[in-house]
Write a protein that holds these residues in place. Structure first.
Motif, PDB file in Angstrom:
ATOM      1  N   ASP A  64      11.862  34.892  20.951  1.00  0.00           N
ATOM      2  CA  ASP A  64      12.685  35.181  19.778  1.00  0.00           C
ATOM      3  C   ASP A  64      11.866  35.743  18.625  1.00  0.00           C
ATOM      4  OD1 ASP A  64      15.054  35.482  18.388  1.00  0.00           O
ATOM      5  OD2 ASP A  64      15.095  33.414  17.651  1.00  0.00           O
TER       6      ASP A  64
ATOM      7  N   HIS B 175      13.522  40.224  19.843  1.00  0.00           N
ATOM      8  CA  HIS B 175      14.016  41.339  19.015  1.00  0.00           C
ATOM      9  C   HIS B 175      12.837  42.263  18.725  1.00  0.00           C
ATOM     10  CE1 HIS B 175      17.668  39.017  17.460  1.00  0.00           C
ATOM     11  NE2 HIS B 175      16.925  38.050  18.001  1.00  0.00           N
TER      12      HIS B 175
ATOM     13  N   GLN C 190      12.059  43.162  14.970  1.00  0.00           N
ATOM     14  CA  GLN C 190      11.603  42.082  14.095  1.00  0.00           C
ATOM     15  C   GLN C 190      10.102  41.840  14.222  1.00  0.00           C
ATOM     16  OE1 GLN C 190      14.172  38.645  14.612  1.00  0.00           O
ATOM     17  NE2 GLN C 190      16.019  39.879  14.356  1.00  0.00           N
TER      18      GLN C 190
ATOM     19  N   ARG D 279      25.718  40.720  17.864  1.00  0.00           N
ATOM     20  CA  ARG D 279      24.620  39.890  17.310  1.00  0.00           C
ATOM     21  C   ARG D 279      24.942  38.401  17.411  1.00  0.00           C
ATOM     22  NH1 ARG D 279      20.879  41.854  13.443  1.00  0.00           N
ATOM     23  NH2 ARG D 279      19.261  40.337  13.672  1.00  0.00           N
ATOM     24  N   PHE D 280      26.046  37.991  16.819  1.00  0.00           N
ATOM     25  CA  PHE D 280      26.604  36.636  16.969  1.00  0.00           C
ATOM     26  C   PHE D 280      27.997  36.652  16.376  1.00  0.00           C
ATOM     27  CE2 PHE D 280      24.651  34.172  13.025  1.00  0.00           C
ATOM     28  CZ  PHE D 280      24.753  35.290  12.224  1.00  0.00           C
TER      29      PHE D 280
ATOM     30  N   HIS E 163      19.542  30.296  22.337  1.00  0.00           N
ATOM     31  CA  HIS E 163      19.458  29.044  21.580  1.00  0.00           C
ATOM     32  C   HIS E 163      20.304  27.908  22.149  1.00  0.00           C
ATOM     33  CE1 HIS E 163      16.896  31.194  18.917  1.00  0.00           C
ATOM     34  NE2 HIS E 163      17.843  32.083  18.653  1.00  0.00           N
TER      35      HIS E 163
ATOM     36  N   LEU F  78      18.118  29.890   9.224  1.00  0.00           N
ATOM     37  CA  LEU F  78      18.665  31.097   9.849  1.00  0.00           C
ATOM     38  C   LEU F  78      19.396  32.066   8.915  1.00  0.00           C
ATOM     39  CD1 LEU F  78      19.286  32.814  12.355  1.00  0.00           C
ATOM     40  CD2 LEU F  78      21.331  31.414  12.684  1.00  0.00           C
TER      41      LEU F  78
ATOM     42  N   TRP G 218      17.281  33.479   6.206  1.00  0.00           N
ATOM     43  CA  TRP G 218      16.218  34.279   6.842  1.00  0.00           C
ATOM     44  C   TRP G 218      16.753  35.644   7.262  1.00  0.00           C
ATOM     45  CZ3 TRP G 218      15.944  35.801  12.070  1.00  0.00           C
ATOM     46  CH2 TRP G 218      14.718  36.293  12.499  1.00  0.00           C
ATOM     47  N   LEU G 219      17.972  35.667   7.806  1.00  0.00           N
ATOM     48  CA  LEU G 219      18.567  36.958   8.183  1.00  0.00           C
ATOM     49  C   LEU G 219      18.723  37.843   6.945  1.00  0.00           C
ATOM     50  CD1 LEU G 219      21.337  35.811  10.720  1.00  0.00           C
ATOM     51  CD2 LEU G 219      19.324  37.201  11.250  1.00  0.00           C
TER      52      LEU G 219
ATOM     53  N   ALA H  49      11.766  35.487  14.712  1.00  0.00           N
ATOM     54  CA  ALA H  49      11.845  34.105  14.241  1.00  0.00           C
ATOM     55  C   ALA H  49      10.763  33.273  14.905  1.00  0.00           C
ATOM     56  CB  ALA H  49      13.230  33.532  14.531  1.00  0.00           C
TER      57      ALA H  49
ATOM     58  N   SER I 256      10.848  29.601  17.726  1.00  0.00           N
ATOM     59  CA  SER I 256      11.845  29.999  16.734  1.00  0.00           C
ATOM     60  C   SER I 256      12.601  28.782  16.206  1.00  0.00           C
ATOM     61  CB  SER I 256      12.813  30.994  17.381  1.00  0.00           C
ATOM     62  OG  SER I 256      14.001  31.089  16.668  1.00  0.00           O
TER      63      SER I 256
HETATM   64  N1  GUN Z   1      21.409  34.862  14.939  1.00  0.00           N
HETATM   65  C1  GUN Z   1      21.932  36.056  14.609  1.00  0.00           C
HETATM   66  N2  GUN Z   1      20.984  36.993  14.481  1.00  0.00           N
HETATM   67  C2  GUN Z   1      19.824  36.396  14.733  1.00  0.00           C
HETATM   68  C3  GUN Z   1      18.480  36.856  14.766  1.00  0.00           C
HETATM   69  O1  GUN Z   1      18.153  38.009  14.533  1.00  0.00           O
HETATM   70  N3  GUN Z   1      17.540  35.904  15.072  1.00  0.00           N
HETATM   71  C4  GUN Z   1      17.857  34.620  15.361  1.00  0.00           C
HETATM   72  N4  GUN Z   1      16.898  33.753  15.662  1.00  0.00           N
HETATM   73  N5  GUN Z   1      19.112  34.184  15.320  1.00  0.00           N
HETATM   74  C5  GUN Z   1      20.079  35.056  15.023  1.00  0.00           C
END
Ligand code: GUN
Ligand code: ZN
Length: 456
Positions: free
Chosen positions: A320, A77, A80, A202-203, A269, A91, A94-95, A323, A294
């Motif tokens: 990553d 990223h 970041q 993103r997820f 991941h 996680l 942290w976000l 992270a 990470s």
């Molecule tokens: N999962 C969703 N967003 C992120 C991110 O920015 N970094 C990490 N490591 N996992 C995520």
């Protein structure tokens, strides 16, 4: 025509050594790399290739150096860069506490430009010549990165983040703005330099079903783009996805239902993915990005490379950032080894090298261009200094094989090892500044002349 020749030890991977055996990684103790017009013209034993050079050709002698392909970072990223080394959270916290606040600053184009320039310089000083990169939700974050990458002629793939829920309002888009911005970026950047686009939800936590469906539609409409997202990184995240998508079979199925699982997909991941999910990924041709630093820093868990390989998944290595704690793929090779040790499997150094180069290129579908130095490929390569620090000098001197030397580099090495980074045959980073650092006997670092040089 520009022509350069470099004499050094050479190393590259032709295939996965776990599948094809140790011969898949080729090493020449005394080798010669010839670069013509930004592409590899020859790569092999010095004695053989030197005999084919025209009279008067000058060779840059690089004693004690190792030439390798540039590293490929399969997940990183760029926004970041300023959250590397944030203490204390896993996680989801942290976000919220570190990452989302930092990403909001990318609404400002000047901040994006400045960060992109720093980020690319950091990639190059660490020997990373290609990467798959997250931007932020802001379209201009990707414009800034691509502008900077185009100026440096880097082979990079990036995308604007899609998030339409469960994130700060300043970082969310909608199905329709996400579609419009993504389409506009693909139109604007397609075919420019060596750049590629990745549709980047993103997820599953931060995209609605409707937005994931849109991402699948856009990816289907553009067969040249990748799909890049996160999956099964953290146990709390996996549980959250289960709650948000009660109808899905598992996390992978959330993506599969929306056409997001195929040969162009890279899932960062996959720490908590089941064997069944990994096998379904392999069947679909999807890849995983293993991000050991990470996973350790965020306490996410131990990815089993052995399990992923047994299930047939293509795996690349990712830093990553932010992270992860380092931009160095050499460092990631060392971290991957430590994660393997904790899981009872010692990662072979040649396999680790494959992961950091050709495997990443395969995951990113750029292995036709980069990933190794076979003739015809783009000359993205590194000059590594095996004696970059006193301890490295001492330790590599007693390492008998190239595998041992590589392992020492992965445990002790970082950006200090990367003496020079070349992009398409052109010097893009020099650890010691622009002046030639070795072999003052030849006229210039890139001392290859097609015709004999005239006397001064
Ligand atoms: N999962 C969703 N967003 C992120 C991110 O920015 N970094 C990490 N490591 N996992 C995520
Ligand atoms: Zn990530």
């Amino acid at each position: 025509m520009s022509r350069y020749a470099y004499r050094a030890a050479l190393l590259h991977a032709l295939d996965d050594p776990c599948v094809a055996g140790p011969d898949a990684v080729t090493h020449y103790d005394d080798g010669l790399l010839v670069v013509e017009d930004g592409h590899v013209a020859a790569f092999g034993a010095y004695a053989e290739i030197a005999a084919t050079l025209p009279a008067g050709a000058r060779v840059t002698e690089l004693p004690g150096r190792l030439i390798t392909p540039g590293f490929v970072d399969a997940h990183i990223h760029y926004p970041q860069t300023d959250v590397v080394a944030a203490w204390g959270s896993q996680l989801l916290d942290w976000l919220n506490n570190h990452t989302y606040p930092a990403e909001q600053a990318f609404a400002d184009r000047a901040h994006a430009d400045e960060t992109a320039a720093f980020f690319l310089a950091e990639l190059l000083r660490n020997g990373t010549t290609s990467a798959l990169i997250f931007g932020t939700v802001h379209k201009t974050s990707v414009d800034a990165l691509f502008d900077a990458a185009l100026a440096r002629n880097m082979r990079l793939i990036a995308g604007k983040v899609l998030m339409d829920r469960r994130a700060p309002a300043a970082l969310t888009d909608t199905v329709e703005t996400g579609r419009a911005d993504t389409e506009a970026l693909i139109r604007a950047w397609r075919g420019k330099g060596r750049l590629g686009y990745a549709v980047t939800p993103r997820f599953a936590v931060t995209s609605s079903d409707a937005q994931l469906a849109m991402a699948g539609e856009v990816a289907a409409a553009h067969p040249d783009v990748l799909i890049h997202t996160h999956m099964a990184e953290n146990r709390e995240e996996v549980a959250r996805v289960g709650e948000l998508f009660p109808g899905a079979g598992d996390y992978l199925d959330v993506y599969a239902r929306h056409g997001l699982v195929g040969p162009r997909s890279v899932f960062a991941h996959c720490v908590h993915s089941s064997d069944d999910a990994l096998r379904r990924m392999a069947t679909a041709g999807a890849s995983a990005a293993f991000c050991p630093s990470s996973n350790l820093l965020l306490g996410s868990g131990l990815f089993s490379l052995k399990r992923a390989c047994t299930c047939g998944v293509t795996v690349g290595l990712g830093t990553d950032i932010g992270a992860g704690a380092s931009f160095s793929l050499l460092h990631m090779m060392g971290e991957a080894y430590k994660v393997g040790q904790l899981g009872g499997d010692a990662l072979d150094p040649l396999h680790a090298f494959y992961l950091a180069t050709l495997a990443g290129a395969r995951a990113l579908k750029i292995d036709g261009h980069v990933g190794n130095l076979i003739p015809g490929k783009e000359a993205d390569f590194l000059v590594l200094d095996l004696a970059a620090t006193p301890l490295l000098a001492r330790r590599t001197a007693t390492a008998a094989t190239i595998a041992e030397k590589l392992f020492v580099l992965s445990v002790l090495g970082d950006d200090r090892v990367v003496e020079r980074t070349y992009l398409a045959g052109e010097l893009a980073h020099s650890r010691d500044g622009a002046a030639p650092v070795v072999n003052a006997l030849v006229a210039g670092w890139d001392g290859y002349a097609a015709t004999p040089p005239t006397a001064p």
